[in-house]
Design a protein around this motif. Structure first.
Motif, PDB file in Angstrom:
ATOM      1  N   ILE A  54       1.156  -0.759  -0.388  1.00 12.49           N
ATOM      2  CA  ILE A  54      -0.094   0.173   0.137  1.00 12.49           C
ATOM      3  C   ILE A  54       0.703   1.136   0.105  1.00 12.49           C
ATOM      4  N   ARG A  55       0.683   1.910  -0.829  1.00 16.11           N
ATOM      5  CA  ARG A  55       1.201   3.300  -1.291  1.00 16.11           C
ATOM      6  C   ARG A  55       0.730   4.621  -1.485  1.00 16.11           C
ATOM      7  N   PRO A  56       0.370   5.221  -0.270  1.00 13.40           N
ATOM      8  CA  PRO A  56      -0.185   6.459   0.321  1.00 13.40           C
ATOM      9  C   PRO A  56       0.878   7.598  -0.355  1.00 13.40           C
ATOM     10  N   THR A  57       0.951   8.068  -0.749  1.00 12.31           N
ATOM     11  CA  THR A  57       1.768   9.637  -1.730  1.00 12.31           C
ATOM     12  C   THR A  57       0.653  10.738  -1.749  1.00 12.31           C
ATOM     13  N   MET A  58       2.020  11.850  -1.337  1.00 10.86           N
ATOM     14  CA  MET A  58       0.877  12.959  -1.434  1.00 10.86           C
ATOM     15  C   MET A  58       1.687  14.405  -2.664  1.00 10.86           C
ATOM     16  N   ILE A  59       1.640  14.648  -3.262  1.00 12.03           N
ATOM     17  CA  ILE A  59       2.001  15.602  -3.914  1.00 12.03           C
ATOM     18  C   ILE A  59       1.411  17.286  -3.718  1.00 12.03           C
ATOM     19  N   ALA A  60       2.918  18.033  -4.203  1.00 15.49           N
ATOM     20  CA  ALA A  60       2.002  19.411  -4.616  1.00 15.49           C
ATOM     21  C   ALA A  60       1.641  19.843  -5.669  1.00 15.49           C
ATOM     22  N   THR A  61       0.907  20.266  -6.213  1.00 20.72           N
ATOM     23  CA  THR A  61      -0.044  20.458  -7.635  1.00 20.72           C
ATOM     24  C   THR A  61       0.349  22.167  -7.844  1.00 20.72           C
ATOM     25  N   GLU A  62      -0.162  22.633  -7.211  1.00 22.87           N
ATOM     26  CA  GLU A  62      -0.390  23.606  -7.471  1.00 22.87           C
ATOM     27  C   GLU A  62       0.797  25.111  -8.691  1.00 22.87           C
ATOM     28  N   PRO A  63       0.211  25.032  -9.666  1.00 22.94           N
ATOM     29  CA  PRO A  63       0.610  25.367 -11.091  1.00 22.94           C
ATOM     30  C   PRO A  63       1.319  26.566 -10.319  1.00 22.94           C
ATOM     31  N   ALA A  64       3.260  26.817 -10.715  1.00 24.94           N
ATOM     32  CA  ALA A  64       3.633  27.991  -9.823  1.00 24.94           C
ATOM     33  C   ALA A  64       4.653  27.761 -10.035  1.00 24.94           C
ATOM     34  N   LEU A  65       6.117  28.687 -10.453  1.00 19.73           N
ATOM     35  CA  LEU A  65       7.228  28.629 -10.198  1.00 19.73           C
ATOM     36  C   LEU A  65       8.236  29.639  -8.842  1.00 19.73           C
ATOM     37  N   VAL A  99       8.906  30.202  -5.536  1.00 27.23           N
ATOM     38  CA  VAL A  99       9.087  29.751  -4.463  1.00 27.23           C
ATOM     39  C   VAL A  99       8.409  28.978  -3.001  1.00 27.23           C
ATOM     40  N   HIS A 100       7.629  28.879  -2.291  1.00 25.16           N
ATOM     41  CA  HIS A 100       6.738  28.687  -1.489  1.00 25.16           C
ATOM     42  C   HIS A 100       6.129  27.412  -1.648  1.00 25.16           C
ATOM     43  N   PRO A 101       6.038  27.261   0.064  1.00 23.07           N
ATOM     44  CA  PRO A 101       4.620  26.362   0.697  1.00 23.07           C
ATOM     45  C   PRO A 101       3.187  26.368  -0.587  1.00 23.07           C
ATOM     46  N   ALA A 102       3.065  24.856  -1.219  1.00 23.80           N
ATOM     47  CA  ALA A 102       2.423  25.236  -2.271  1.00 23.80           C
ATOM     48  C   ALA A 102       0.745  25.414  -1.668  1.00 23.80           C
ATOM     49  N   ASN A 103      -0.172  25.311  -2.370  1.00 27.66           N
ATOM     50  CA  ASN A 103      -1.331  25.811  -1.959  1.00 27.66           C
ATOM     51  C   ASN A 103      -2.689  24.902  -2.416  1.00 27.66           C
ATOM     52  N   GLU A 104      -1.852  23.869  -3.175  1.00 26.38           N
ATOM     53  CA  GLU A 104      -2.774  23.176  -3.813  1.00 26.38           C
ATOM     54  C   GLU A 104      -1.727  21.696  -3.349  1.00 26.38           C
ATOM     55  N   TYR A 105      -2.417  19.959  -3.481  1.00 27.56           N
ATOM     56  CA  TYR A 105      -2.257  18.532  -3.223  1.00 27.56           C
ATOM     57  C   TYR A 105      -2.837  17.882  -3.709  1.00 27.56           C
ATOM     58  N   LEU A 106      -2.257  17.790  -3.730  1.00 33.05           N
ATOM     59  CA  LEU A 106      -2.921  15.830  -4.235  1.00 33.05           C
ATOM     60  C   LEU A 106      -2.308  14.222  -3.296  1.00 33.05           C
ATOM     61  N   PHE A 107      -3.654  13.903  -2.197  1.00 34.96           N
ATOM     62  CA  PHE A 107      -3.267  12.980  -2.002  1.00 34.96           C
ATOM     63  C   PHE A 107      -3.914  11.383  -2.553  1.00 34.96           C
ATOM     64  N   PHE A 108      -2.779  10.479  -3.168  1.00 42.03           N
ATOM     65  CA  PHE A 108      -3.188   9.635  -4.004  1.00 42.03           C
ATOM     66  C   PHE A 108      -2.979   7.647  -2.574  1.00 42.03           C
ATOM     67  N   ILE A 109      -3.806   6.793  -3.026  1.00 46.49           N
ATOM     68  CA  ILE A 109      -3.107   5.551  -2.473  1.00 46.49           C
ATOM     69  C   ILE A 109      -3.306   4.443  -3.862  1.00 46.49           C
ATOM     70  N   VAL A 110      -1.903   4.165  -3.981  1.00 43.10           N
ATOM     71  CA  VAL A 110      -2.285   3.038  -5.227  1.00 43.10           C
ATOM     72  C   VAL A 110      -1.919   1.662  -4.187  1.00 43.10           C
ATOM     73  N   ILE A 111      -2.132   0.720  -4.690  1.00 44.63           N
ATOM     74  CA  ILE A 111      -2.137  -0.151  -3.813  1.00 44.63           C
ATOM     75  C   ILE A 111      -1.717  -1.383  -4.646  1.00 44.63           C
ATOM     76  N   GLY A 112      -0.493  -2.368  -4.336  1.00 40.67           N
ATOM     77  CA  GLY A 112      -0.288  -3.717  -5.331  1.00 40.67           C
ATOM     78  C   GLY A 112       0.169  -4.889  -4.886  1.00 40.67           C
TER      79      GLY A 112
END
Ligand SMILES: *Cc1c(COP(=O)(O)O)cnc(C)c1O
Length: 357
Positions: free
Chosen positions: A138-149, A151-164
């Motif tokens: 089970i691999r829970p993952t979080m990434i910053a998705t805000e489109p911006a160049l 440098v600052h902590p992003a305001n948008e994220y995606l959290f997903f879980i993939v399993i195999g």
């Protein structure tokens, strides 16, 4: 928050691998994955389990530029009568939120996190392999998705879980590893993000691992970044040394990943009456013990292999053999104990096993 579930159509479903001896690690994903989005203005939203698919990212998505990425790794195990167990999932959820805090990323509500893991694993339960030692990773993952160049902590994220499904780590039996002590490279340093399960730590470790592998070693033994004297971790696992009757592992000083398996080993060994120390351990002390014949066992710990015996350590042009290159007695006993708890074959005095199906 409710999790919406969109089931894959019969055409979208993939065949479940029939030969469990060929599963390997991390090559196969199931039919579904979980994902939800975050925006600083509205918190987490759109929790969804849906058919597995690629995700779309803007080329300026901040995770691609400034590395806000964290993950977790845990497993679901199939018991003898088809029961489905998780092992200490709360520890992984807490650790993910601790990584998130350090990386300026948003926390995930632990109950929602647990609900997502359970629902996803149960939906794809037919993918959980049955053979001893096999499991569903089970691999829970979080990434910053805000489109911006900027440098600052992003305001948008995606959290997903993939399993195999993953194969038995020791399908060909235990073979003690050869490790290479590097004094030239470090994995992390106190005050940095070594205690987070962050992609950046892995990126930092690849080069030294490659050099070690090119020379025929399985992994790198990392030393502390400041004095290059005390042992820290081996590859992407925690490390234990049995010297005399003392089982020693480095303390959680900030540069070391607080492994769930590390903690389980400590608790079980203490419960068996073994003297366990979380204390700094220098290469000098290890070499002295090796010469004196008191260095009895060395092993790594982590979710993938549970424990992995170390047979040889290469340091400053010299190869040191441990326990004649064979798996140690305590190492093997710890392996069996944890495996049996995970698969429901043994009583679980610590309350670590969570039955979900
Ligand atoms: C994941 C990981 C470990 C092992 O942690 P477990 O919770 O036991 O799987 C150890 N070291 C590093 C660097 C890791 O990323």
């Amino acid at each position: 928050m409710q999790i919406e579930i969109h089931q894959a159509s019969p055409e979208q479903r993939k065949p479940i691998p029939a030969d469990e001896s060929k599963l390997g690690f991390g090559k196969i994903v199931t039919d579904h994955f979980f994902n939800m989005k975050y925006h600083a203005d509205r918190g987490w939203y759109d929790a969804l389990i849906e058919p597995y698919r690629p995700i779309q990212l803007d080329p300026t998505a901040m995770c691609l530029h400034y590395g806000q990425e964290i993950f977790e790794g845990l497993k679901a195990y199939r018991g003898k009568n088809g029961e489905i167990y998780l092992f200490r999932p709360t520890a992984n959820i807490e650790r993910m939120n601790s990584s998130a805090e350090r990386m300026c990323m948003p926390a995930v509500d632990p109950d929602l996190f647990m609900d997502a893991v359970k629902k996803l694993v149960l939906l794809d339960r037919n993918w959980i392999p049955k053979g001893r030692g096999t499991s569903l990773y089970i691999r829970p993952t979080m990434i910053a998705t805000e489109p911006a160049l900027g440098v600052h902590p992003a305001n948008e994220y995606l959290f997903f879980i993939v399993i195999g499904p993953v194969g038995a780590y020791y399908s060909e039996g235990f073979s003690p590893t050869k490790i290479y002590v590097t004094e030239d490279y470090v994995r992390s340093v106190r005050g940095s993000i070594g205690y987070c399960k962050a992609a950046a730590n892995y990126a930092a470790s690849l080069y030294a691992s490659r050099l070690a592998m090119e020379q025929g070693y399985t992994q790198v033994l990392w030393l502390d970044a400041i004095e290059r004297k005390n042992v820290e971790e081996v590859g992407t696992s925690n490390i234990f040394f049995l010297i005399g009757d003392e089982l020693i592992t480095p303390p959680l000083s900030g540069s070391i990943l607080p492994g769930v398996t590390r903690n389980s080993v400590i608790q079980i060994a203490k419960n068996w009456g073994i003297r366990v120390s979380e204390r700094p351990l220098s290469m000098d002390e290890i070499l002295a013990a090796s010469s004196a014949g008191t260095l009895r066992e060395v092993f790594a710990s982590g979710t993938a292999a549970i424990v992995s015996p170390v047979g040889q350590i290469y340091y400053r042009e010299k190869l040191h053999v441990i326990n004649e290159g064979k798996i140690g007695e305590i190492t093997e006993k710890l392996y069996n104990e944890i495996l049996q708890i995970q698969y429901g074959e043994k009583e679980d005095p610590f309350g670590w096993r969570v039955r979900i199906g």
